[in-house]
Design an enzyme around this catalytic site. Structure first.
Site, PDB file in Angstrom:
ATOM      1  N   GLY A 217       0.836  -1.195   0.000  1.00  0.00           N
ATOM      2  CA  GLY A 217       0.000   0.000   0.000  1.00  0.00           C
ATOM      3  C   GLY A 217       0.868   1.239   0.000  1.00  0.00           C
ATOM      4  O   GLY A 217       0.376   2.360   0.063  1.00  0.00           O
ATOM      5  N   CYS A 327      -8.200   0.024 -31.684  1.00  0.00           N
ATOM      6  CA  CYS A 327      -9.587   0.281 -32.062  1.00  0.00           C
ATOM      7  C   CYS A 327     -10.515   0.039 -30.893  1.00  0.00           C
ATOM      8  O   CYS A 327     -11.211  -0.962 -30.785  1.00  0.00           O
ATOM      9  CB  CYS A 327      -9.970  -0.541 -33.284  1.00  0.00           C
ATOM     10  N   GLU A 328     -10.460   0.956 -29.991  1.00  0.00           N
ATOM     11  CA  GLU A 328     -11.206   1.050 -28.742  1.00  0.00           C
ATOM     12  C   GLU A 328     -10.835   2.446 -28.289  1.00  0.00           C
ATOM     13  O   GLU A 328      -9.814   2.965 -28.707  1.00  0.00           O
ATOM     14  CB  GLU A 328     -10.639   0.078 -27.695  1.00  0.00           C
TER      15      GLU A 328
HETATM   16  C1  LIG Z   1      -0.436  -6.431  -5.351  1.00  0.00           C
HETATM   17  C2  LIG Z   1      -0.013  -6.852  -4.026  1.00  0.00           C
HETATM   18  C3  LIG Z   1       1.036  -6.201  -3.373  1.00  0.00           C
HETATM   19  C4  LIG Z   1       1.767  -5.007  -3.959  1.00  0.00           C
HETATM   20  O1  LIG Z   1       1.006  -3.856  -3.998  1.00  0.00           O
HETATM   21  P1  LIG Z   1       1.684  -2.480  -4.464  1.00  0.00           P
HETATM   22  O2  LIG Z   1       0.582  -1.487  -4.419  1.00  0.00           O
HETATM   23  O3  LIG Z   1       2.216  -2.662  -5.837  1.00  0.00           O
HETATM   24  O4  LIG Z   1       2.788  -2.180  -3.532  1.00  0.00           O
HETATM   25  C5  LIG Z   1       1.433  -6.692  -2.139  1.00  0.00           C
HETATM   26  N1  LIG Z   1       0.816  -7.748  -1.578  1.00  0.00           N
HETATM   27  C6  LIG Z   1      -0.209  -8.401  -2.178  1.00  0.00           C
HETATM   28  C7  LIG Z   1      -0.825  -9.567  -1.508  1.00  0.00           C
HETATM   29  C8  LIG Z   1      -0.667  -7.964  -3.409  1.00  0.00           C
HETATM   30  O5  LIG Z   1      -1.684  -8.602  -3.994  1.00  0.00           O
END
Ligand SMILES: *Cc1c(COP(=O)(O)O)cnc(C)c1O
Length: 399
Positions: A217, A327-328
């Site tokens: 996150g 083509c979208e």
């Molecule tokens: C996609 C994902 C991440 C990475 O998320 P980012 O936003 O790219 O840092 C980490 N853990 C899990 C389980 C994910 O599905």
């Protein structure tokens, strides 16, 4: 890596081409490691960008690996990751895929009660697992990339704790880790602390716990004025919370994070060529030799990518709408100020390292671009551009 380096790469390998700057990935990784104690580990979320060279590079930096499919696990092992430094975090897979990962010796993260029960009945405590919890924290980002809300398919609801406990007790399954990943682009670092406090409460119910995995996150800036997750401040808050918890409970856990975007997003540039400048009554379009077959994020998530004309760095700004050749409706950007564009100019899409090439396709029977890694001052081709034959390679002609 400078824009001149990018231009040289476009000349040598021709556009469209994805370019990744290794130095940028290293810089981002170090920002993380200096902000946390040695008791914190970082698992690169492979799905952001899985080129084998990127996997090897982050492994050499000391990172571990988070995988969401069995094939990512296999790629990770092929890149040299120790199975014990790999976490398999799949969603809605069957027991067979979990067992395949088990045979490879990686950590396994289970995200629903049905599989937890099946796994427990079959293997009891012989192979410790993680449990993925959905804490129902709304972590920001947009709805499509947020995974912690009540409607999310990810994880086992925190309200089902009693049910998890019942399965653990009746099957003898060993829970070595708890996991939560509340989404992408979390702006407020307190969300992580809130998540950590929830983890501490949950930990009381799991005596064999060794690891707390906070997912990812981590936010990266996409446009001017955007911020990056302040990992230094986060590190301080986290260490404080862990120390306090240790004092109160006597327990200590290894803390894991799973950054994807944070490590590779800004390292990547998608270079495209302006094919046509098309003046309509309402706007001026730049039609480029790419589309959502190469970079789908703007259309899929409304994401913003800075677009710069690296062929005309000193030109005066004009307002353009940048579209692809698919083509979208594939509009990359509306009403952008870009240095005057001439047909043939090379435009650079910034922040194209994460979920760029990885989400590309052959839609419209177009070819996937090449990938280049800029490493130690030199450009290395790390994936050849698709060729026409690739479009037919797996097809079976029966007529
Ligand atoms: C996609 C994902 C991440 C990475 O998320 P980012 O936003 O790219 O840092 C980490 N853990 C899990 C389980 C994910 O599905």
């Amino acid at each position: 890596m400078t824009d001149q380096d990018l231009l040289n790469i476009a000349n040598e390998y021709s556009a469209p081409v994805y370019v990744y700057d290794a130095e940028s990935i290293r810089g981002q990784y170090e920002k993380l490691t200096v902000s946390f104690s040695e008791n914190t580990k970082f698992f690169y979320a492979a799905k952001a960008l899985t080129n084998i060279n990127i996997l090897k590079y982050v492994r050499n930096l000391g990172a571990n690996l988070d995988c969401v499919s069995i094939n990512e696990v296999k790629l990770g092992l092929k890149a040299g990751f120790d199975p014990k430094s790999v976490l398999f975090t799949p969603n809605c897979v069957d027991l067979a895929e979990i067992e395949e990962a088990m045979a490879l010796g990686v950590h396994i993260n289970i995200d629903n009660i049905s599989i937890l029960e099946q796994f427990g009945n079959k293997y009891s405590g012989s192979y410790p697992v993680f449990v993925r919890i959905n804490p129902h924290i709304f972590a920001g980002g947009n709805y499509k990339i947020s995974t912690g809300h009540i409607d999310s398919k990810f994880g086992i609801s925190i309200h089902q704790l009693r049910h998890i406990e019942r399965v653990v007790k009746s099957t003898g399954i060993l829970v070595e880790g708890l996991h939560m990943h509340t989404g992408s682009e979390i702006k407020d670092t307190d969300v992580f602390i809130q998540g950590l406090e929830i983890m501490f409460e949950l930990a009381e119910h799991f005596p064999d716990l060794k690891y707390l995995d906070m997912g990812s996150g981590f936010k990266v800036p996409y446009q001017e004025g955007d911020m990056e997750t302040d990992v230094k401040a986060l590190g301080e808050k986290v260490e404080q919370a862990l120390a306090l918890y240790k004092k109160e409970s006597g327990r200590e856990f290894e803390l894991w994070f799973e950054p994807g975007k944070f490590l590779v997003s800004k390292s990547g540039h998608l270079l495209v060529k302006a094919n046509v400048i098309k003046q309509t009554t309402a706007t001026v379009f730049v039609g480029v030799n790419s589309g959502f077959n190469h970079l789908i994020r703007p259309m899929f998530y409304d994401s913003y990518h800075i677009i710069e004309n690296i062929s005309n760095p000193t030109g005066s700004e004009r307002i353009y709408t940048v579209v692809g050749n698919i083509c979208e409706t594939d509009t990359f950007a509306w009403d952008r100020k870009i240095n005057e564009v001439h047909e043939g100019d090379i435009l650079a899409f910034r922040n194209a390292g994460a979920y760029g090439f990885e989400m590309s396709s052959n839609f419209n029977s177009r070819l996937k671009p090449a990938e280049v890694l800029f490493l130690n001052g030199k450009a290395h081709l790390i994936r050849q551009r698709d060729e026409f034959e690739d479009l037919l390679r797996k097809q079976v002609e029966v007529i």
